[in-house]
Design a protein around this motif. Structure first.
Motif, PDB file in Angstrom:
ATOM      1  N   ILE A 201       3.306 -12.382  -5.289  1.00  0.00           N
ATOM      2  CA  ILE A 201       4.659 -12.686  -4.464  1.00  0.00           C
ATOM      3  C   ILE A 201       5.715 -12.873  -5.520  1.00  0.00           C
ATOM      4  CG2 ILE A 201       5.741 -13.975  -2.854  1.00  0.00           C
ATOM      5  CD1 ILE A 201       2.795 -14.339  -1.326  1.00  0.00           C
ATOM      6  N   ASP A 202       5.412 -13.875  -6.349  1.00  0.00           N
ATOM      7  CA  ASP A 202       6.565 -14.224  -7.350  1.00  0.00           C
ATOM      8  C   ASP A 202       6.871 -13.157  -8.128  1.00  0.00           C
ATOM      9  OD1 ASP A 202       6.389 -16.856  -6.522  1.00  0.00           O
ATOM     10  OD2 ASP A 202       4.919 -17.479  -8.077  1.00  0.00           O
ATOM     11  N   GLN A 203       6.069 -12.185  -8.166  1.00  0.00           N
ATOM     12  CA  GLN A 203       6.788 -10.953  -9.163  1.00  0.00           C
ATOM     13  C   GLN A 203       7.555  -9.835  -8.393  1.00  0.00           C
ATOM     14  OE1 GLN A 203       3.437  -9.403 -12.111  1.00  0.00           O
ATOM     15  NE2 GLN A 203       2.050 -10.914 -10.965  1.00  0.00           N
ATOM     16  N   LEU A 204       7.452 -10.024  -6.991  1.00  0.00           N
ATOM     17  CA  LEU A 204       8.032  -8.928  -6.378  1.00  0.00           C
ATOM     18  C   LEU A 204       9.482  -8.964  -6.088  1.00  0.00           C
ATOM     19  CD1 LEU A 204       5.484  -8.664  -3.286  1.00  0.00           C
ATOM     20  CD2 LEU A 204       5.414  -7.243  -5.363  1.00  0.00           C
ATOM     21  N   PHE A 215       5.291  -6.801  -0.102  1.00  0.00           N
ATOM     22  CA  PHE A 215       5.358  -8.271   0.496  1.00  0.00           C
ATOM     23  C   PHE A 215       5.064  -8.457   1.959  1.00  0.00           C
ATOM     24  CE2 PHE A 215       7.947 -11.688   2.409  1.00  0.00           C
ATOM     25  CZ  PHE A 215       8.036 -12.595   1.530  1.00  0.00           C
ATOM     26  N   LEU A 216       5.204  -7.412   2.761  1.00  0.00           N
ATOM     27  CA  LEU A 216       5.045  -7.621   4.127  1.00  0.00           C
ATOM     28  C   LEU A 216       3.470  -7.316   4.571  1.00  0.00           C
ATOM     29  CD1 LEU A 216       7.928  -5.532   5.958  1.00  0.00           C
ATOM     30  CD2 LEU A 216       7.628  -7.916   6.173  1.00  0.00           C
ATOM     31  N   ALA A 217       2.834  -6.563   3.517  1.00  0.00           N
ATOM     32  CA  ALA A 217       1.369  -6.506   3.496  1.00  0.00           C
ATOM     33  C   ALA A 217       0.597  -7.796   3.399  1.00  0.00           C
ATOM     34  CB  ALA A 217       0.862  -5.312   2.667  1.00  0.00           C
ATOM     35  N   ILE A 218       1.237  -8.517   2.282  1.00  0.00           N
ATOM     36  CA  ILE A 218       0.557  -9.615   1.897  1.00  0.00           C
ATOM     37  C   ILE A 218       0.817 -10.947   2.531  1.00  0.00           C
ATOM     38  CG2 ILE A 218       1.764 -10.321  -0.124  1.00  0.00           C
ATOM     39  CD1 ILE A 218      -0.852 -10.525  -1.826  1.00  0.00           C
ATOM     40  N   THR A 219       2.127 -11.071   3.292  1.00  0.00           N
ATOM     41  CA  THR A 219       2.466 -12.285   3.976  1.00  0.00           C
ATOM     42  C   THR A 219       2.560 -12.175   5.362  1.00  0.00           C
ATOM     43  OG1 THR A 219       4.718 -11.456   3.992  1.00  0.00           O
ATOM     44  CG2 THR A 219       3.977 -12.693   1.868  1.00  0.00           C
ATOM     45  N   MET A 220       2.450 -10.941   5.957  1.00  0.00           N
ATOM     46  CA  MET A 220       2.109 -10.807   7.396  1.00  0.00           C
ATOM     47  C   MET A 220       0.898  -9.695   7.887  1.00  0.00           C
ATOM     48  SD  MET A 220       4.888 -12.433   8.459  1.00  0.00           S
ATOM     49  CE  MET A 220       5.132 -11.868  10.225  1.00  0.00           C
ATOM     50  N   GLY A 221       0.174  -9.252   6.801  1.00  0.00           N
ATOM     51  CA  GLY A 221      -0.770  -8.646   7.109  1.00  0.00           C
ATOM     52  C   GLY A 221      -0.737  -7.275   7.964  1.00  0.00           C
ATOM     53  N   LEU A 222       0.598  -6.720   7.595  1.00  0.00           N
ATOM     54  CA  LEU A 222       0.957  -5.289   8.338  1.00  0.00           C
ATOM     55  C   LEU A 222       0.029  -4.189   7.667  1.00  0.00           C
ATOM     56  CD1 LEU A 222       4.685  -5.568   8.938  1.00  0.00           C
ATOM     57  CD2 LEU A 222       2.655  -6.651  10.434  1.00  0.00           C
ATOM     58  N   ARG A 223      -0.302  -3.158   8.312  1.00  0.00           N
ATOM     59  CA  ARG A 223      -0.684  -2.006   8.040  1.00  0.00           C
ATOM     60  C   ARG A 223       0.431  -0.883   7.557  1.00  0.00           C
ATOM     61  NH1 ARG A 223      -2.997  -2.877  13.256  1.00  0.00           N
ATOM     62  NH2 ARG A 223      -5.294  -3.412  13.350  1.00  0.00           N
ATOM     63  N   ARG A 224       0.042  -0.021   6.778  1.00  0.00           N
ATOM     64  CA  ARG A 224       0.912   0.954   5.885  1.00  0.00           C
ATOM     65  C   ARG A 224       1.900   1.368   7.107  1.00  0.00           C
ATOM     66  NH1 ARG A 224      -1.393   5.165   1.894  1.00  0.00           N
ATOM     67  NH2 ARG A 224      -2.803   5.661   3.873  1.00  0.00           N
ATOM     68  N   LEU A 342      -4.083  -0.885  -1.618  1.00  0.00           N
ATOM     69  CA  LEU A 342      -2.753  -1.513  -0.840  1.00  0.00           C
ATOM     70  C   LEU A 342      -3.590  -2.023   0.436  1.00  0.00           C
ATOM     71  CD1 LEU A 342       0.302  -2.094  -0.523  1.00  0.00           C
ATOM     72  CD2 LEU A 342       0.477   0.225   0.580  1.00  0.00           C
ATOM     73  N   HIS A 343      -4.326  -1.714   0.953  1.00  0.00           N
ATOM     74  CA  HIS A 343      -4.986  -2.382   2.285  1.00  0.00           C
ATOM     75  C   HIS A 343      -5.828  -3.500   1.866  1.00  0.00           C
ATOM     76  CE1 HIS A 343      -5.955  -1.852   6.349  1.00  0.00           C
ATOM     77  NE2 HIS A 343      -7.194  -2.303   6.197  1.00  0.00           N
ATOM     78  N   GLU A 344      -6.203  -3.781   0.563  1.00  0.00           N
ATOM     79  CA  GLU A 344      -6.651  -5.275   0.305  1.00  0.00           C
ATOM     80  C   GLU A 344      -5.875  -6.226   0.432  1.00  0.00           C
ATOM     81  OE1 GLU A 344     -10.659  -4.095  -2.681  1.00  0.00           O
ATOM     82  OE2 GLU A 344      -8.644  -3.566  -3.291  1.00  0.00           O
ATOM     83  N   LEU A 345      -4.436  -6.112   0.437  1.00  0.00           N
ATOM     84  CA  LEU A 345      -3.463  -6.990   0.459  1.00  0.00           C
ATOM     85  C   LEU A 345      -3.686  -7.506   1.772  1.00  0.00           C
ATOM     86  CD1 LEU A 345      -0.334  -5.757  -1.298  1.00  0.00           C
ATOM     87  CD2 LEU A 345      -2.288  -7.100  -2.249  1.00  0.00           C
TER      88      LEU A 345
END
Length: 474
Positions: A201-204, A215-224, A342-345
């Motif tokens: 997150i700090d690198q984004l 960011f949305l994938a790892i902080t909100m768990g959204l699919r592509r 990406l889905h592993e986020l």
């Protein structure tokens, strides 16, 4: 059971030979009127190396097989032809998504490489097994060996296809009934630790389309597909709520979520709101620059409004889910996550919730799953640190039990006579040794207190009980 409506006919195939010399014949048996065309339907079979007398006997056997329902409705039809007809019907029904139909067509193409020209009635379990073996060894369209997971999906699709042919009476039995399902060797998904999630997150740079997607994938768990479908209308900054109600596919179809559970309202943490505000401001500035560059052209003008996508592609259009995957493959090595998908986020997000003790039902709602079992079985992962903590709990429990037993054997009989007391025994847990371990100098050997000379347990006498009692260790 089919009903034969005539005696059948024998057609000579070798026209250049007299009937007495002909050895190739076609057997035709009428099986009733077609209600649509009003014409008689027939079933046919080719035979060879037979004279006319033998062909007549073969015709009688053929009629018996039809009446016993042991023959195929169509012979001479190849696997490719049946597959094409099967897919045409699926697409015309409108019951299946374009993604599913596209995947099935690709799979049929891969299978047709091996058995496409074979008569569908003559396909045997051995032919299917030989095909699987060849594909495992690299005889594929791409030239790469097929994984067990791919063959497993292929087998399920092929089983559905052959069941359809059986129901249509095109074939008598499903050859896959005698073929073992290939083992699914899909690699288990991984999850980042909380520290690595924080580092990512700090690198984004959330002002950009690609990084706000990660960011949305790892902080909100959204699919592509959900990330690509997100518009500014779906982001409520005042109430800090993000609404997921649509999905975007690779055919550029903006559609409702696949299941009712997929439609959900997600509360946003403060730092997520701030990141989206930064993204919105950067997008607004990008549109101003783009409009200035295209000021002399009729096309290219863009304006940010409620329907503007959060994630844009190079042409300022809604990004394709496949594009997100390409962006991630390009950038993941820079984040130190080479080999991660990406889905592993999304897996990391849900595993972090489980680690923090969030209730499974709440996790299910946040993930958009139909039931909590999917969330817990597939999308949550346990790392070694969590396993060690569990082992520490077990050790503490056994140490506590041992302390009680030790006191009972050594001190219960020697309690002061006539004194009413309640005894509590405390013993340091394994965690209390961590501070001491850190203080040991390199090269020295540290021996915990539990392995040194035993000292008398600490006792606390409390008036007010009629009998000697030992409480649980504290």
């Amino acid at each position: 059971m089919a009903k034969v409506t005539g005696e059948g006919t024998i057609v000579q195939l070798e026209k250049d030979k007299p009937k007495s010399k002909c050895r190739k014949w076609q057997l035709r048996v009428p099986v009733g009127l077609d209600p649509r065309t009003g014409k008689y339907k027939t079933r046919t079979r080719r035979v060879s190396d037979m004279n006319y007398t033998q062909a007549k006997k073969a015709l009688r056997d053929f009629i018996e097989e039809i009446e016993d329902d042991k023959v195929w409705k169509r012979t001479g039809t190849t696997f490719e032809e049946c597959a094409a007809d099967f897919m045409d019907r699926r697409e015309q029904s409108g019951e299946f998504t374009q993604n599913t139909n596209k995947r099935y067509r690709v799979q049929f193409k891969a299978i047709s490489r091996h058995i496409g020209k074979a008569d569908v009635a003559s396909i045997t379990p051995e032919m299917i097994e030989d095909m699987y073996l060849a594909m495992r060894q690299g005889d594929t369209l791409s030239g790469k060996p097929s994984s067990g997971a791919y063959l497993n999906r292929l087998h399920k699709m092929l089983n559905l296809f052959f069941k359809h042919l059986v129901n249509e009476e095109t074939i008598v039995r499903n050859p896959l009934d005698r073929v073992a399902t290939p083992a699914n060797d899909t690699k288990e998904r991984r999850a980042l630790t909380s520290a690595r999630m924080r580092s990512l997150i700090d690198q984004l740079e959330v002002e950009t389309s690609c990084d706000i997607a990660y960011f949305l994938a790892i902080t909100m768990g959204l699919r592509r597909g959900e990330i690509c479908a997100l518009s500014w209308r779906d982001v409520d900054f005042d109430n800090r709520v993000l609404t997921v109600s649509h999905s975007f596919d690779c055919f550029r179809n903006l559609k409702e979520t696949k299941t009712r559970a997929g439609t959900r309202r997600l509360p946003m943490p403060e730092f997520v709101c701030e990141a989206l505000l930064r993204r919105k401001a950067a997008q607004r500035e990008y549109f101003k620059t783009r409009n200035y560059v295209n000021r002399h052209h009729r096309t290219g003008y863009a304006e940010q409004d409620e329907d503007t996508p959060v994630v844009l592609d190079f042409y300022a259009q809604r990004a394709n889910p496949d594009t997100l995957g390409k962006w991630w493959k390009r950038d993941r090595a820079a984040f130190g996550l080479d080999g991660w998908c990406l889905h592993e986020l999304r897996h990391s997000y849900l595993s972090m919730l489980a680690e923090q003790g969030v209730h499974p039902k709440v996790m299910q709602e946040l993930a958009g799953h139909a039931n909590a079992q999917i969330t817990m079985d597939i999308y949550t992962h346990v790392n070694m640190d969590q396993k060690r903590e569990a082992a520490d709990v077990v050790e503490d429990a056994f140490l506590s039990v041992g302390a009680e037993e030790e006191f009972m054997t050594r001190y219960a009989e020697g309690a002061p006579a006539g004194k009413i007391c309640k005894v509590r025994h405390s013993r340091p847990s394994r965690r209390s040794y961590e501070v001491l371990r850190g203080a040991v100098q390199t090269g020295e050997r540290f021996v915990p207190d539990s392995y040194q000379q035993q000292e008398s347990p600490r006792l606390q006498l409390v008036d007010g009980t009629s009998d000697l009692q030992v409480s649980e260790a504290i």
